[in-house]
Scaffold this motif. Structure first.
Motif, PDB file in Angstrom:
ATOM      1  N   ILE A  79       1.304   4.526  -3.205  1.00  0.00           N
ATOM      2  CA  ILE A  79       1.323   6.244  -3.294  1.00  0.00           C
ATOM      3  C   ILE A  79       2.634   6.502  -3.294  1.00  0.00           C
ATOM      4  O   ILE A  79       2.806   7.492  -3.783  1.00  0.00           O
ATOM      5  CB  ILE A  79       0.837   6.811  -1.716  1.00  0.00           C
ATOM      6  CG1 ILE A  79       1.301   6.048  -0.698  1.00  0.00           C
ATOM      7  CG2 ILE A  79      -0.734   6.561  -1.531  1.00  0.00           C
ATOM      8  CD1 ILE A  79       0.871   6.735   0.846  1.00  0.00           C
TER       9      ILE A  79
ATOM     10  N   SER B 123      -8.316   4.845   5.483  1.00  0.00           N
ATOM     11  CA  SER B 123      -8.073   6.232   4.942  1.00  0.00           C
ATOM     12  C   SER B 123      -9.061   7.073   5.467  1.00  0.00           C
ATOM     13  O   SER B 123     -10.013   6.682   6.141  1.00  0.00           O
ATOM     14  CB  SER B 123      -8.065   6.121   3.456  1.00  0.00           C
ATOM     15  OG  SER B 123      -9.525   6.032   3.092  1.00  0.00           O
ATOM     16  N   LYS B 124      -8.901   8.247   5.096  1.00  0.00           N
ATOM     17  CA  LYS B 124     -10.089   9.171   5.633  1.00  0.00           C
ATOM     18  C   LYS B 124     -11.407   8.852   5.177  1.00  0.00           C
ATOM     19  O   LYS B 124     -12.482   9.428   5.451  1.00  0.00           O
ATOM     20  CB  LYS B 124      -9.430  10.806   5.532  1.00  0.00           C
ATOM     21  CG  LYS B 124      -9.341  11.370   4.078  1.00  0.00           C
ATOM     22  CD  LYS B 124      -8.973  12.851   4.409  1.00  0.00           C
ATOM     23  CE  LYS B 124      -8.811  13.621   2.980  1.00  0.00           C
ATOM     24  NZ  LYS B 124      -7.598  13.253   2.555  1.00  0.00           N
TER      25      LYS B 124
ATOM     26  N   SER C   4      -1.594   9.022   5.610  1.00  0.00           N
ATOM     27  CA  SER C   4      -2.504   8.591   4.691  1.00  0.00           C
ATOM     28  C   SER C   4      -3.211   7.300   4.766  1.00  0.00           C
ATOM     29  O   SER C   4      -4.294   7.062   4.354  1.00  0.00           O
ATOM     30  CB  SER C   4      -1.529   8.317   3.315  1.00  0.00           C
ATOM     31  OG  SER C   4      -1.026   9.262   3.078  1.00  0.00           O
ATOM     32  N   PHE C   5      -2.862   6.427   5.558  1.00  0.00           N
ATOM     33  CA  PHE C   5      -3.183   5.226   5.879  1.00  0.00           C
ATOM     34  C   PHE C   5      -2.854   4.587   7.153  1.00  0.00           C
ATOM     35  O   PHE C   5      -1.585   4.767   7.605  1.00  0.00           O
ATOM     36  CB  PHE C   5      -2.773   3.879   4.667  1.00  0.00           C
ATOM     37  CG  PHE C   5      -3.261   4.265   3.449  1.00  0.00           C
ATOM     38  CD1 PHE C   5      -4.579   4.180   2.964  1.00  0.00           C
ATOM     39  CD2 PHE C   5      -2.410   4.405   2.244  1.00  0.00           C
ATOM     40  CE1 PHE C   5      -5.247   4.341   1.840  1.00  0.00           C
ATOM     41  CE2 PHE C   5      -2.722   4.627   1.185  1.00  0.00           C
ATOM     42  CZ  PHE C   5      -4.077   4.537   0.828  1.00  0.00           C
TER      43      PHE C   5
ATOM     44  N   MET D  74       0.761  -1.004   0.003  1.00  0.00           N
ATOM     45  CA  MET D  74      -0.109  -0.022   0.068  1.00  0.00           C
ATOM     46  C   MET D  74       0.756   1.299   0.096  1.00  0.00           C
ATOM     47  O   MET D  74       0.467   2.148  -0.805  1.00  0.00           O
ATOM     48  CB  MET D  74      -0.651   0.006   1.102  1.00  0.00           C
ATOM     49  CG  MET D  74      -2.003  -1.293   1.206  1.00  0.00           C
ATOM     50  SD  MET D  74      -2.894  -1.760  -0.300  1.00  0.00           S
ATOM     51  CE  MET D  74      -3.340  -0.217  -0.717  1.00  0.00           C
TER      52      MET D  74
END
Lengths: 354, 354
Positions: free
Chosen positions: B185, B342-343, B302-303, B181
């Motif tokens: 990004i 994530s958001k 981010s995660f 993951m």
């Protein structure tokens, strides 16, 4: 942390009879306002918590739940819901629960009316319901309210129906999340494909519609220049028809390497890609049904978003059980988690947690 | 699906007394081999399922569980485990469960020995245990086996200790998933940063060690050219010390825009980035503790990979309850799901599911 509080002690403390305490505890009539208040004050002071299991077992009443689902083939989201619901009945086997499934054709008023009349005739203790067309659903839930029969909604949250509880995913948000994850792998692509399934031109469910809305919303905001090409695989068609549609699409669109399926049938595309040896195309799909998981392991599907259908079935039954048998308060809106599965973490996916 | 089977009916069918059936059901002695076999045959034929709740409630015995955890500050993984364990005790409040936490210093034999001797002195019904150093842990679990006290392991699965059950994440696989993951990004970056926390040069837990092994394994296989730069923020240091370390790192490494934290303290880096207004650096971290979730919402993380510590605490207690009080069989190895937050999907994260 717990210690037994005897009804006798409560009665002595409140200066009333044991019978009065019992009537207050079980919300039965024939208690003076004054006595009720005295008992309630003592209960509060002693932090009394009724032994709900013991009460339910002692009462020993039979309960029959009904689950109204759309007709479906195997390997579908609905089948997972059934399995979860059956598991919940087994799990609570000490409490004389029973359940029956009744099926209806989606988008067919007569079929839904037949299903709900059959259900009402059998005097349900509680109902689990996937909404049909709005007016039809309303007629049914109005009758349930009249008869004081609690019901749990699946699939779409419709607050105006005043359900006991709702279980489902936030489809819009799940569509946004899908777009974010797909674009992490699609990177700088100029076009992606969205696979849909319709019947007589209509999307099969509100959920799929809302996922697409969420997906397009995120794309418009973050990737406005990426073209979204639609492929429609009409419901209830033969595999050969699907293959022809897909063959034509991928032959005429060699620039497309990334797809999203907003339904649970990503494996139709996944298997097509494996069979035609197209290894440079990746799919993001929904639902951890067996065939999807297989494509994920073999590499034609990159990601699946879990929808926890099994858990939804289990929790719906358990919510009816807790509300009706244990007389507990239950939460109204229960959004399912939006989980991402790849071949690296799928082996740790749980259909449910107890 | 269920119907009540009375002990009386079983006795008549087997041609024995009600007392004999009762002795067989509760595995008590003083039943002839022949009578036992006749009763068991009838139970099987009638598909008898004991009402475990009723038995447990009738027996009305007190049970005290002990949970041995490393000492910790707030906002940590261990705190979530405690909250989950407390919730499970509350959830089963009808059954006279009690629980006590005992803490020890990790990597300190004397401290662990004190903790387990205190636990043994108090005659536990069941134990939940985070392993300490191998020999120390072994001494404790050997005694537990001698005394027939079941125990659940958290954190690291050590089959040779023969626990009743294990709850935890597959740390290696979770490290692989994290690498996959992060690189989605990080794309074509040439270097990334890994943040670790050590004490006297040692990693604080086996789990963090194994995550790093999994992470590096995946990177070596898929991104062998990406440099992995280490930053160490020693445990139990002041925030200012951390800030100086981070300031120096990011100043001397302007080419680094992506980090992974293999512990639950990604928020230390996340808050530093927000405070120093470095908006072009992204972190992947572990654990949905409050401060991490805050950084996720504000965009510096981010995660997050969920570890389900709350669920681990809850399930450990519930497993002891099911095994000891309900006398049910329980599964041995329970790997937690590896979930990505994530958001877009964090609002739908569930600390636990029942």
């Amino acid at each position: 942390m717990t210690s037994k509080i005897r009804i006798k002690d409560i009665a002595i403390k409140a200066g009333v009879s044991v019978g009065t305490v019992d009537r207050v505890l079980h919300k039965r009539p024939n208690v003076s306002k004054e006595a009720r208040e005295r008992v309630e004050a003592v209960l509060k002071e002693m932090n009394y918590q009724p032994n709900v299991y013991a009460s339910a077992l002692a009462y020993n009443k039979k309960h029959k739940f009904f689950c109204l689902l759309p007709k479906h083939t195997s390997e579908a989201y609905w089948e997972e819901i059934e399995l979860g619901a059956i598991k919940a009945i087994e799990y609570r086997r000490d409490f004389q629960l029973d359940m029956e499934f009744i099926y209806f054709d989606r988008l067919n008023s007569q079929s839904f009316a037949n299903a709900y009349q059959e259900c009402l005739k059998k005097k349900p203790s509680g109902v689990i319901l996937v909404p049909s067309l709005p007016d039809d659903t309303r007629k049914f839930t109005d009758t349930l309210h009249e008869r004081n029969i609690p019901f749990v909604l699946l699939d779409s949250y419709l607050p105006e129906l005043k359900p006991l509880s709702f279980f489902g995913q936030d489809s819009f948000q799940s569509g946004c999340f899908a777009a974010k994850m797909l674009m992490l792998i699609a990177r700088d692509e100029k076009a992606i494909m969205i696979m849909k399934q319709t019947k007589d031109g209509l999307m099969a469910s509100k959920q799929q519609e809302n996922r697409e809305v969420g997906f397009r919303h995120y794309m418009k905001e973050h990737y406005p220049l990426v073209k979204i090409l639609e492929v429609n695989l009409p419901l209830e068609e033969k595999r050969k028809v699907y293959e022809d549609v897909l063959e034509e699409f991928f032959t005429t669109h060699p620039e497309v390497h990334h797809c999203i399926a907003v339904n649970s049938k990503a494996h139709i595309v996944g298997e097509f890609l494996l069979n035609t040896n197209r290894r440079n195309i990746q799919i993001l799909g929904y639902d951890v049904v067996h065939k999807n998981a297989e494509c994920l392991r073999q590499g034609s599907i990159s990601f699946l978003i879990a929808q926890h259908a099994f858990q939804q079935g289990f929790s719906s039954v358990d919510t009816l059980f807790r509300a009706i048998v244990l007389k507990k308060e239950v939460p109204l809106v229960n959004y399912m988690p939006i989980e991402l599965l790849s071949k690296e973490n799928i082996d740790f996916y749980h259909r449910m947690r107890i």
